[in-house]
Design an enzyme around this catalytic site. Structure first.
Site, PDB file in Angstrom:
ATOM      1  N   LYS A  13       0.836  -1.213   0.000  1.00  0.00           N
ATOM      2  CA  LYS A  13       0.000   0.000   0.000  1.00  0.00           C
ATOM      3  C   LYS A  13       0.870   1.262   0.000  1.00  0.00           C
ATOM      4  O   LYS A  13       0.622   2.197  -0.758  1.00  0.00           O
ATOM      5  CB  LYS A  13      -0.925   0.024   1.230  1.00  0.00           C
ATOM      6  CG  LYS A  13      -1.887  -1.144   1.315  1.00  0.00           C
ATOM      7  CD  LYS A  13      -2.900  -0.965   2.436  1.00  0.00           C
ATOM      8  CE  LYS A  13      -2.284  -0.985   3.817  1.00  0.00           C
ATOM      9  NZ  LYS A  13      -1.717  -2.305   4.216  1.00  0.00           N
ATOM     10  N   ARG A  88      -9.606   0.618   9.259  1.00  0.00           N
ATOM     11  CA  ARG A  88      -9.109  -0.733   9.547  1.00  0.00           C
ATOM     12  C   ARG A  88     -10.139  -1.552  10.301  1.00  0.00           C
ATOM     13  O   ARG A  88      -9.889  -2.716  10.591  1.00  0.00           O
ATOM     14  CB  ARG A  88      -7.845  -0.629  10.387  1.00  0.00           C
ATOM     15  CG  ARG A  88      -6.561  -0.899   9.612  1.00  0.00           C
ATOM     16  CD  ARG A  88      -5.431  -0.809  10.601  1.00  0.00           C
ATOM     17  NE  ARG A  88      -4.204  -1.406  10.241  1.00  0.00           N
ATOM     18  CZ  ARG A  88      -3.180  -0.775   9.697  1.00  0.00           C
ATOM     19  NH1 ARG A  88      -3.281   0.473   9.340  1.00  0.00           N
ATOM     20  NH2 ARG A  88      -2.046  -1.401   9.500  1.00  0.00           N
ATOM     21  N   ARG A 127      11.741  -5.880   5.045  1.00  0.00           N
ATOM     22  CA  ARG A 127      11.567  -4.438   4.801  1.00  0.00           C
ATOM     23  C   ARG A 127      12.535  -3.612   5.648  1.00  0.00           C
ATOM     24  O   ARG A 127      12.778  -3.919   6.808  1.00  0.00           O
ATOM     25  CB  ARG A 127      10.128  -4.049   5.152  1.00  0.00           C
ATOM     26  CG  ARG A 127       9.836  -2.567   4.997  1.00  0.00           C
ATOM     27  CD  ARG A 127       8.390  -2.301   4.844  1.00  0.00           C
ATOM     28  NE  ARG A 127       7.609  -2.575   6.043  1.00  0.00           N
ATOM     29  CZ  ARG A 127       6.294  -2.351   6.111  1.00  0.00           C
ATOM     30  NH1 ARG A 127       5.648  -1.873   5.079  1.00  0.00           N
ATOM     31  NH2 ARG A 127       5.643  -2.627   7.221  1.00  0.00           N
ATOM     32  N   ARG A 160      11.507  -1.717  11.036  1.00  0.00           N
ATOM     33  CA  ARG A 160      10.429  -1.291  11.928  1.00  0.00           C
ATOM     34  C   ARG A 160      10.284  -2.293  13.065  1.00  0.00           C
ATOM     35  O   ARG A 160      10.423  -3.491  12.829  1.00  0.00           O
ATOM     36  CB  ARG A 160       9.109  -1.209  11.139  1.00  0.00           C
ATOM     37  CG  ARG A 160       8.802   0.174  10.625  1.00  0.00           C
ATOM     38  CD  ARG A 160       7.627   0.189   9.697  1.00  0.00           C
ATOM     39  NE  ARG A 160       6.401  -0.372  10.246  1.00  0.00           N
ATOM     40  CZ  ARG A 160       5.209  -0.309   9.646  1.00  0.00           C
ATOM     41  NH1 ARG A 160       5.101   0.316   8.475  1.00  0.00           N
ATOM     42  NH2 ARG A 160       4.145  -0.828  10.188  1.00  0.00           N
ATOM     43  N   ARG A 171       0.085  -9.141  13.162  1.00  0.00           N
ATOM     44  CA  ARG A 171      -0.564  -8.074  12.374  1.00  0.00           C
ATOM     45  C   ARG A 171      -1.426  -8.680  11.267  1.00  0.00           C
ATOM     46  O   ARG A 171      -2.500  -8.163  10.958  1.00  0.00           O
ATOM     47  CB  ARG A 171       0.492  -7.136  11.783  1.00  0.00           C
ATOM     48  CG  ARG A 171       1.119  -6.254  12.855  1.00  0.00           C
ATOM     49  CD  ARG A 171       2.434  -5.674  12.387  1.00  0.00           C
ATOM     50  NE  ARG A 171       2.283  -4.746  11.295  1.00  0.00           N
ATOM     51  CZ  ARG A 171       3.241  -4.473  10.419  1.00  0.00           C
ATOM     52  NH1 ARG A 171       4.405  -5.079  10.491  1.00  0.00           N
ATOM     53  NH2 ARG A 171       3.027  -3.601   9.472  1.00  0.00           N
TER      54      ARG A 171
HETATM   55  P1  AMP Z   1       0.811   0.626   9.215  1.00  0.00           P
HETATM   56  O1  AMP Z   1       1.936   1.581   9.083  1.00  0.00           O
HETATM   57  O2  AMP Z   1      -0.385   1.002   8.411  1.00  0.00           O
HETATM   58  O3  AMP Z   1       1.241  -0.806   9.011  1.00  0.00           O
HETATM   59  O4  AMP Z   1       0.330   0.720  10.747  1.00  0.00           O
HETATM   60  C1  AMP Z   1       1.192   0.365  11.806  1.00  0.00           C
HETATM   61  C2  AMP Z   1       0.399   0.183  13.087  1.00  0.00           C
HETATM   62  O5  AMP Z   1      -0.261   1.411  13.436  1.00  0.00           O
HETATM   63  C3  AMP Z   1      -0.723  -0.848  13.036  1.00  0.00           C
HETATM   64  O6  AMP Z   1      -0.263  -2.169  13.253  1.00  0.00           O
HETATM   65  C4  AMP Z   1      -1.614  -0.353  14.179  1.00  0.00           C
HETATM   66  O7  AMP Z   1      -1.070  -0.676  15.441  1.00  0.00           O
HETATM   67  C5  AMP Z   1      -1.520   1.167  14.023  1.00  0.00           C
HETATM   68  N1  AMP Z   1      -2.567   1.699  13.120  1.00  0.00           N
HETATM   69  C6  AMP Z   1      -2.391   2.332  11.929  1.00  0.00           C
HETATM   70  N2  AMP Z   1      -3.554   2.686  11.377  1.00  0.00           N
HETATM   71  C7  AMP Z   1      -4.513   2.263  12.232  1.00  0.00           C
HETATM   72  C8  AMP Z   1      -5.941   2.317  12.215  1.00  0.00           C
HETATM   73  N3  AMP Z   1      -6.620   2.872  11.189  1.00  0.00           N
HETATM   74  N4  AMP Z   1      -6.617   1.770  13.268  1.00  0.00           N
HETATM   75  C9  AMP Z   1      -5.949   1.210  14.291  1.00  0.00           C
HETATM   76  N5  AMP Z   1      -4.623   1.110  14.370  1.00  0.00           N
HETATM   77  C10 AMP Z   1      -3.890   1.636  13.355  1.00  0.00           C
END
Ligand code: AMP
Length: 214
Positions: A13, A88, A127, A160, A171
């Site tokens: 994404k 999400r 990554r 990360r 996740r």
């Molecule tokens: P990402 O960078 O999109 O993979 O997000 C990393 C982490 O941020 C996720 O595993 C969640 O812990 C948190 N996070 C990001 N976006 C959301 C969301 N819309 N709702 C809840 N948690 C989020």
């Protein structure tokens, strides 16, 4: 263009978002990036989000929804945006729908990336992210010219905290349980467009553009 990028962690994404931002001239709104910035800056929000993120769990809805609404009210979002990592949960999607309805707007597309489990694990654990500019690499698929160093800004590359095998597995399960139901939700609205994202990112990008228009 108002679009949502939907798909499991590691589906690409973020990579597609960078290209789509350039093509369509609308900002990428990544809730994960917003949280990571807050953690770095040591804000209250960052402190609250950190534990959930490190465990690969979702940050509670109440910490996410208002944050996104505020962000979407900013001037640079007037002509559209790409939501990356939001919504999400079904609750978040419903809140977004209410917000859009209040503004007399709707989503033009929900771009759904499909990738199998093993490929996701390979992508997530390999990554590496630039500490300085946030550019994304992969130790095998998209290696930097010099190991550990960002091609774009010379910054140091790091993994990360939530890209370890154990957290990545969690996740993905959280995605299947809480986020995948959004596929059905957006199928009903007619906004859903599915893409096989196991292929080269250029091919996927061209397909997205062909689908949603120039
Ligand atoms: P990402 O960078 O999109 O993979 O997000 C990393 C982490 O941020 C996720 O595993 C969640 O812990 C948190 N996070 C990001 N976006 C959301 C969301 N819309 N709702 C809840 N948690 C989020």
């Amino acid at each position: 263009m108002r679009a949502v990028l939907l798909g499991p962690p590691g589906a690409g994404k973020g990579t597609q978002a960078v290209k789509l931002v350039e093509k369509y001239g609308v900002p990428q709104i990544s809730t994960g990036d917003i949280f990571r910035k807050n953690i770095k800056e040591g804000t209250e929000l960052g402190k609250k989000a950190q534990e959930y993120m490190n465990a690969g769990e979702l940050v509670p809805d109440e910490l996410v929804v208002d944050l996104v609404k505020d962000r979407l009210m900013q001037e640079d979002c007037a002509n559209g945006y790409l939501l990356d990592g939001f919504p999400r949960t079904i609750y978040q999607a419903e809140e977004l729908d209410k917000f859009l309805a209040e503004q007399g707007q709707k989503l033009d597309a929900v771009i759904n990336f499909e990738v199998g489990h093993d490929e996701l694990i390979t992508r997530l654990t390999g990554r590496r992210i630039c500490k300085k500019c946030g550019a994304s690499y992969h130790i095998v698929n998209i290696p930097p010219k010099k190991e550990g160093v960002c091609d774009k800004c010379g910054g140091e590359l790091e993994q990360r905290k939530d890209d370890t095998v154990e957290t990545a597995e969690n996740r993905i399960s959280v995605y299947r349980e809480s986020t995948a139901p959004l596929i059905g939700y957006y199928e009903k609205t007619g906004a859903l467009k599915n893409f096989n994202a196991e292929r080269d990112h250029e091919i996927v990008f061209n397909e997205i553009v062909a689908e949603i228009g120039e």
